[in-house]
Scaffold this motif. Structure first.
Motif, PDB file in Angstrom:
ATOM      1  N   GLY A  77     -16.274 -12.726   0.465  1.00  0.00           N
ATOM      2  CA  GLY A  77     -15.691 -11.780  -0.281  1.00  0.00           C
ATOM      3  C   GLY A  77     -14.475 -11.882  -0.841  1.00  0.00           C
ATOM      4  N   GLY A  78     -14.056 -11.009  -1.905  1.00  0.00           N
ATOM      5  CA  GLY A  78     -12.948 -11.391  -2.676  1.00  0.00           C
ATOM      6  C   GLY A  78     -11.756 -10.397  -2.418  1.00  0.00           C
ATOM      7  N   PRO A  79     -10.480 -10.488  -2.674  1.00  0.00           N
ATOM      8  CA  PRO A  79      -9.463  -9.577  -2.572  1.00  0.00           C
ATOM      9  C   PRO A  79      -9.748  -8.250  -3.400  1.00  0.00           C
ATOM     10  CG  PRO A  79      -8.570 -11.309  -4.089  1.00  0.00           C
ATOM     11  CD  PRO A  79      -9.946 -11.633  -3.398  1.00  0.00           C
ATOM     12  N   GLU A  80     -10.565  -8.221  -4.354  1.00  0.00           N
ATOM     13  CA  GLU A  80     -11.062  -7.180  -5.019  1.00  0.00           C
ATOM     14  C   GLU A  80     -11.843  -6.038  -4.236  1.00  0.00           C
ATOM     15  OE1 GLU A  80     -11.969  -9.985  -5.852  1.00  0.00           O
ATOM     16  OE2 GLU A  80     -10.692 -10.779  -7.668  1.00  0.00           O
ATOM     17  N   ALA A  81     -12.466  -6.603  -3.263  1.00  0.00           N
ATOM     18  CA  ALA A  81     -13.339  -5.563  -2.201  1.00  0.00           C
ATOM     19  C   ALA A  81     -12.327  -4.922  -1.523  1.00  0.00           C
ATOM     20  CB  ALA A  81     -14.273  -6.359  -1.642  1.00  0.00           C
ATOM     21  N   VAL A  82     -11.217  -5.669  -1.156  1.00  0.00           N
ATOM     22  CA  VAL A  82     -10.249  -4.918  -0.005  1.00  0.00           C
ATOM     23  C   VAL A  82      -9.535  -3.861  -0.748  1.00  0.00           C
ATOM     24  CG1 VAL A  82      -7.915  -5.448   1.075  1.00  0.00           C
ATOM     25  CG2 VAL A  82      -9.892  -7.137   0.978  1.00  0.00           C
ATOM     26  N   GLU A  83      -9.025  -4.137  -2.181  1.00  0.00           N
ATOM     27  CA  GLU A  83      -8.170  -3.176  -3.030  1.00  0.00           C
ATOM     28  C   GLU A  83      -9.135  -2.124  -3.247  1.00  0.00           C
ATOM     29  OE1 GLU A  83      -7.005  -5.346  -6.195  1.00  0.00           O
ATOM     30  OE2 GLU A  83      -5.652  -6.724  -5.387  1.00  0.00           O
ATOM     31  N   ALA A  84     -10.412  -2.101  -3.497  1.00  0.00           N
ATOM     32  CA  ALA A  84     -11.291  -1.242  -3.753  1.00  0.00           C
ATOM     33  C   ALA A  84     -11.537  -0.238  -2.652  1.00  0.00           C
ATOM     34  CB  ALA A  84     -12.724  -1.594  -4.191  1.00  0.00           C
ATOM     35  N   THR A  85     -11.701  -0.757  -1.295  1.00  0.00           N
ATOM     36  CA  THR A  85     -11.764  -0.043  -0.385  1.00  0.00           C
ATOM     37  C   THR A  85     -10.691   0.946   0.122  1.00  0.00           C
ATOM     38  OG1 THR A  85     -13.127  -1.769   0.664  1.00  0.00           O
ATOM     39  CG2 THR A  85     -12.237  -0.115   2.305  1.00  0.00           C
ATOM     40  N   VAL A  86      -9.375   0.106  -0.162  1.00  0.00           N
ATOM     41  CA  VAL A  86      -8.210   1.117  -0.014  1.00  0.00           C
ATOM     42  C   VAL A  86      -8.054   2.396  -1.044  1.00  0.00           C
ATOM     43  CG1 VAL A  86      -5.613   0.777   0.075  1.00  0.00           C
ATOM     44  CG2 VAL A  86      -6.893  -0.818   1.067  1.00  0.00           C
ATOM     45  N   ARG A  87      -8.385   1.788  -2.141  1.00  0.00           N
ATOM     46  CA  ARG A  87      -8.315   2.844  -3.201  1.00  0.00           C
ATOM     47  C   ARG A  87      -9.375   4.206  -2.757  1.00  0.00           C
ATOM     48  NH1 ARG A  87      -7.718  -1.653  -6.894  1.00  0.00           N
ATOM     49  NH2 ARG A  87      -5.657  -1.792  -7.570  1.00  0.00           N
ATOM     50  N   LYS A  88     -10.499   3.793  -2.437  1.00  0.00           N
ATOM     51  CA  LYS A  88     -11.461   4.858  -1.780  1.00  0.00           C
ATOM     52  C   LYS A  88     -10.956   5.476  -0.933  1.00  0.00           C
ATOM     53  CE  LYS A  88     -15.767   2.168  -3.015  1.00  0.00           C
ATOM     54  NZ  LYS A  88     -16.714   1.430  -2.282  1.00  0.00           N
ATOM     55  N   LEU A  89      -9.958   5.181  -0.108  1.00  0.00           N
ATOM     56  CA  LEU A  89      -9.400   6.051   0.802  1.00  0.00           C
ATOM     57  C   LEU A  89      -8.200   6.788   0.343  1.00  0.00           C
ATOM     58  CD1 LEU A  89      -9.352   3.325   3.853  1.00  0.00           C
ATOM     59  CD2 LEU A  89     -10.694   5.581   3.586  1.00  0.00           C
ATOM     60  N   PHE A 103      -5.258   5.705  -1.265  1.00  0.00           N
ATOM     61  CA  PHE A 103      -4.028   5.065  -1.075  1.00  0.00           C
ATOM     62  C   PHE A 103      -4.043   4.093  -2.491  1.00  0.00           C
ATOM     63  CE2 PHE A 103      -5.499   5.929   3.121  1.00  0.00           C
ATOM     64  CZ  PHE A 103      -4.430   6.640   3.530  1.00  0.00           C
ATOM     65  N   GLY A 104      -2.682   4.204  -2.679  1.00  0.00           N
ATOM     66  CA  GLY A 104      -2.381   2.835  -4.000  1.00  0.00           C
ATOM     67  C   GLY A 104      -2.318   1.573  -3.353  1.00  0.00           C
ATOM     68  N   VAL A 162       0.720  -1.291   0.036  1.00  0.00           N
ATOM     69  CA  VAL A 162       0.170  -0.078  -0.223  1.00  0.00           C
ATOM     70  C   VAL A 162       0.837   1.305   0.191  1.00  0.00           C
ATOM     71  CG1 VAL A 162      -1.668   1.297   1.205  1.00  0.00           C
ATOM     72  CG2 VAL A 162      -1.836  -1.152   1.287  1.00  0.00           C
ATOM     73  N   THR A 163       0.753   2.191  -0.903  1.00  0.00           N
ATOM     74  CA  THR A 163       1.527   3.359  -1.122  1.00  0.00           C
ATOM     75  C   THR A 163       0.696   4.554  -0.650  1.00  0.00           C
ATOM     76  OG1 THR A 163       0.809   3.409  -3.553  1.00  0.00           O
ATOM     77  CG2 THR A 163       3.051   2.588  -2.760  1.00  0.00           C
ATOM     78  N   GLY A 164       1.361   5.303  -0.277  1.00  0.00           N
ATOM     79  CA  GLY A 164       0.812   6.788   0.271  1.00  0.00           C
ATOM     80  C   GLY A 164       0.616   6.989   1.603  1.00  0.00           C
ATOM     81  N   MET A 165       0.984   5.689   2.638  1.00  0.00           N
ATOM     82  CA  MET A 165       0.934   5.968   3.786  1.00  0.00           C
ATOM     83  C   MET A 165       1.925   6.832   4.479  1.00  0.00           C
ATOM     84  SD  MET A 165      -0.530   2.239   5.359  1.00  0.00           S
ATOM     85  CE  MET A 165       1.047   1.454   4.639  1.00  0.00           C
ATOM     86  N   ASP A 166       1.698   7.899   5.379  1.00  0.00           N
ATOM     87  CA  ASP A 166       2.775   8.701   5.648  1.00  0.00           C
ATOM     88  C   ASP A 166       2.771   8.646   7.356  1.00  0.00           C
ATOM     89  OD1 ASP A 166       3.263   9.525   3.162  1.00  0.00           O
ATOM     90  OD2 ASP A 166       2.124  11.044   3.224  1.00  0.00           O
ATOM     91  N   CYS A 167       1.766   8.337   7.851  1.00  0.00           N
ATOM     92  CA  CYS A 167       1.558   8.567   9.483  1.00  0.00           C
ATOM     93  C   CYS A 167       0.663   7.418  10.017  1.00  0.00           C
ATOM     94  CB  CYS A 167       0.917   9.813   9.712  1.00  0.00           C
ATOM     95  SG  CYS A 167      -0.622  10.001   9.295  1.00  0.00           S
ATOM     96  N   ALA A 168       0.834   7.437  11.126  1.00  0.00           N
ATOM     97  CA  ALA A 168      -0.021   6.123  11.783  1.00  0.00           C
ATOM     98  C   ALA A 168      -1.594   6.344  11.593  1.00  0.00           C
ATOM     99  CB  ALA A 168       0.124   6.106  13.178  1.00  0.00           C
ATOM    100  N   ARG A 177     -11.426  12.607  -0.454  1.00  0.00           N
ATOM    101  CA  ARG A 177     -11.115  11.871   0.341  1.00  0.00           C
ATOM    102  C   ARG A 177     -11.571  11.628   1.671  1.00  0.00           C
ATOM    103  NH1 ARG A 177      -5.101  13.789  -0.141  1.00  0.00           N
ATOM    104  NH2 ARG A 177      -4.561  12.964   1.944  1.00  0.00           N
ATOM    105  N   ALA A 178     -12.044  12.988   2.271  1.00  0.00           N
ATOM    106  CA  ALA A 178     -12.984  13.010   3.489  1.00  0.00           C
ATOM    107  C   ALA A 178     -14.104  12.269   3.390  1.00  0.00           C
ATOM    108  CB  ALA A 178     -13.097  14.630   3.712  1.00  0.00           C
TER     109      ALA A 178
END
Length: 740
Positions: free
Chosen positions: A57-69, A71-72, A14-20, A168-169
């Protein structure tokens, strides 16, 4: 989120994480998905790991959720074995594989750890450039066109710059996360526009974007320690295949393959030398900069440098399992073993954010309602308070320091498995050492052979070697080596077994034989007064004595001595200067233990079996934090019972995987160095928390009093985050061997 880990395990980068707080958002959002459990998010290694019941559920749902937030995300690829071009062509059927390089289909290694591009090529970097240009244009319009056009230009600059932040908000809000920095920024900017502070709103958007870029750059610097470890293994290897030498990706090497390494090149895989002898710089694994000589039959590590000789090496581990890869994996996984301080701050931030939002609303509303104060003034102060209250600097203060300490230690052969271990190591006040192989070299030699009921030393050695032949214990190996040197015959043995903390037994030539400690021989009633006196005299010389006996009769005595390591006494002195006491826990007799302890300046407890060591560690733990140093096998119970269990060894499986921490080079002085690094990390954490809370406290007061405004508020927030991250990065340069 549940800790259940049923289902298939999946990992992503996951890219784009800068802080906790970024990791927290991902953890919370993904943890709500059906079928997801055991979610782990590591900021510094950019790793998302979870268990997924694919029936729900499949990994696609995980990836979609992270992208909605925002992040890459991409699956973490594993290298595939190298395939000859001919085989690759047959497998993929494309006919395009006409070179020695493996086809893209057969080799999926994508250099995940490659450094990111320049900051201005990232989404956050583009936002900085966009908002900067818009702000500059608005100032230009205001200067050239007086009147109402200027505020309109600032409002447009603010709204255009706010769009990606607001997107993003709202994505986080839809996923049940209302209290995010993007949400606070959206409210603050919209509120500022509402009360007519358009210029300040645009400036706040720009400063927020700059702060996010700075956070990203600082986080990337913190990750460099882990990336540097990954880059120690060369990308290519020279593989022997069907009489040819091919240059192939090192990530695809498999056990059994043969590689060649020229002088000055790095070894591409863990392996065993088949041909060649010369110096190896093993500092990438052990931290030891002085080259060591290796020859045929000896193990070598991926990343080590052949300094002066060409080597032919048989690969013994696949790329994903080599020593460097396992060190990197341990450092990455250690992020999830969070320190108690980090867990407390994480819990604190969960109620802190709603509290700040409530306080900001109260500041904005109560004075106008209760005292008729000016609405614009107090709404402005409430918005400033909202921005000041963001806990980003606080929540990153601990993981940034922990990640830097882990990377710094790993580069020096000091592995600690997570923040909890670092915090425990910093509180250590007592160190318990196993003796053989830890304080001593682990290479004892037989110094005396005493015959009692047999005709010759060779006969004693032959019988003792038969009993000890299946044992890997250093004393057993010393007896076997002496028997071989003396030309003793190999005698067959049956029913051989180890007696924990006592010795070994086997059936030789139809009789039961024991090679055991004098105390065990005395228990069996075979040690008469004269033999006991001879054993005690040898023990008084600092030697370990074993007794060879059969039922009712002593056959001989063997005395062995294992010299202390050259730096053992210095390590004990360093521990004493740090306020840490040292004790030897050994299965040896009291006289031998006393002789070693007197030379080193430690306390000692002798004739200890594994359960005795366990009881001793528990007793010592009642007097404060205790660190146990051992070999990770015989001392496993004591290692687990200690506040911190540390295994010593040069990159072995045991050293890497058994205990809470590992010392990869055979230096006793690395014990105080480990404690010194842990204490430095905890000092750094306390500094970070003080900076984060101190700045928050000051600017919360000044914002309520109207002394500082919106742009100072956001500058203070992002500035604090950058400051604590940069402070944590100092640990990458910290030298734990400096005695201060």
């Amino acid at each position: 989120m549940t800790n259940d880990t049923s289902g298939a395990v999946h990992e992503w980068r996951v890219t784009g994480m800068d802080c906790a707080s970024c990791a927290g958002r991902i953890r919370d959002a993904v943890g709500r998905l059906p079928g997801v459990s055991g979610v782990e998010v590591a900021i510094m290694s950019e790793r998302l790991k979870l268990s997924l019941d694919e029936g729900q559920g499949g990994p696609e749902a995980v990836e979609a959720t992270v992208r909605k937030l925002g992040f890459g995300i991409a699956p973490r690829a594993e290298a595939q074995p190298f395939v000859l071009p001919e085989a690759a062509e047959a497998a993929c059927g494309c006919g395009a594989c006409g070179t020695d390089a493996p086809h893209a289909h057969s080799h999926s290694h994508d250099h995940e750890a490659a450094e990111p591009g320049a900051w201005y090529r990232t989404a956050k970097g583009r936002l900085v450039l966009l908002t900067g240009v818009l702000l500059a244009c608005a100032w230009t319009v205001e200067a050239l066109v007086p009147g109402p056009v200027g505020p309109v230009a600032f409002a447009l600059a603010c709204l255009i710059g706010l769009v990606p932040i607001a997107r993003r908000a709202f994505a986080a809000l839809r996923l049940g996360q209302p209290f995010t920095i993007e949400g606070l920024m959206t409210v603050a900017a919209a509120g500022a526009l509402f009360i007519g502070a358009a210029e300040e709103a645009a400036l706040v958007i720009f400063l927020f974007a700059v702060g996010e870029v700075l956070e990203g750059v600082a986080a990337s610097r913190a990750r460099d320690g882990i990336r540097a470890l990954s880059r120690l293994v060369p990308e290519t290897a020279r593989l022997e295949q069907d009489g040819r030498t091919l240059e192939v990706p090192a990530a695809g090497l498999q056990p059994g393959q043969i590689v060649r390494v020229r002088p000055g090149e790095r070894i591409p895989a863990d392996g065993e030398i088949l041909e060649g002898q010369g110096g190896l710089d093993e500092s990438p694994v052990t931290g030891e900069s002085i080259p060591v000589t290796r020859g045929p039959g000896e193990a070598v590590f991926a990343g080590a440098v052949a300094t002066d000789a060409a080597l032919r090496i048989r690969v013994t581990r696949a790329a994903k399992d080599n020593t460097i890869a396992r060190i990197v994996r341990l450092v990455e996984e250690a992020e999830e073993a969070r320190a108690p301080t980090e867990r407390f701050i994480d819990r604190f931030s969960r109620w802190y954010m709603p509290l700040i939002v409530g306080l900001a609303v109260a500041v904005a509303v109560l004075p106008p309602l209760a005292a008729g104060a000016d609405w614009s003034t107090w709404i402005y102060r409430g918005l400033a308070l909202l921005l000041i209250g963001c806990p980003c600097a606080l929540v990153i203060s601990v993981p940034a320091a922990i990640a830097s300490a882990l990377a710094s230690g790993a580069r020096r052969g000091l592995l600690m498995k997570g923040g909890a271990v670092i915090e425990a190591a910093a509180a250590v006040r007592q160190v318990a050492f196993d003796k053989t192989g830890t304080l001593t070299r682990g290479r004892p030699e037989v110094t005396d052979v005493v015959t009692l009921s047999v005709e010759s030393e060779v006969r004693v050695l032959a019988l003792a070697a038969a009993v000890e032949r299946g044992s890997a214990h250093p004393l057993a190996q010393a007896i076997l080596a002496r028997a071989e040197a003396a030309g003793a015959p190999d005698l067959p043995a049956e029913a051989a077994r180890s007696l924990a903390g006592r010795g070994a037994e086997a059936r030789v030539e139809g009789e039961d034989l024991w090679v055991a400690s004098p105390s065990f021989a005395a228990e069996r009633g075979v040690l008469d007064a004269g033999t006991r006196a001879r054993a005690e005299a040898l023990e008084a010389e600092g030697k370990t004595v074993t007794v060879l006996f059969r039922e009712g009769r002593t056959l001989g005595l063997l005395a062995l001595r294992d010299e202390p390591r050259g730096d053992a006494a210095e390590a004990v002195r360093q521990l004493g200067r740090m306020g840490v006491s040292a004790t030897i826990l050994t299965g040896d007799n009291a006289r031998t233990a006393e002789a070693i302890a007197a030379r080193l300046g430690t306390g000692f407890r002798a004739q200890m079996r594994p359960d005795d060591k366990l009881a001793a560690i528990r007793e010592m733990a009642g007097q404060g934090g205790v660190m146990m140093i051992g070999d990770g096998i015989n001392d496993a119970p004591a290692l687990k019972a200690a506040s911190v269990g540390v295994a010593m060894g040069s990159g072995t499986d045991v050293a890497l995987e058994t205990a809470d921490a590992a010392i990869l080079r055979d230096r006793v002085t690395d014990v105080p160095a480990t404690i010194r690094l842990a204490r430095a990390a905890m000092r750094n954490i306390r500094q970070n928390i003080a900076v984060a809370l101190g700045l928050k406290g000051v600017f919360l007061v000044t914002s309520v009093l109207g002394i500082t405004g919106l742009w100072i508020a956001i500058l203070a927030d992002t500035g604090a985050t950058v400051l604590v991250t940069l402070n944590a990065l100092r640990l990458l340069r910290f030298d734990p061997e400096a005695r201060g």
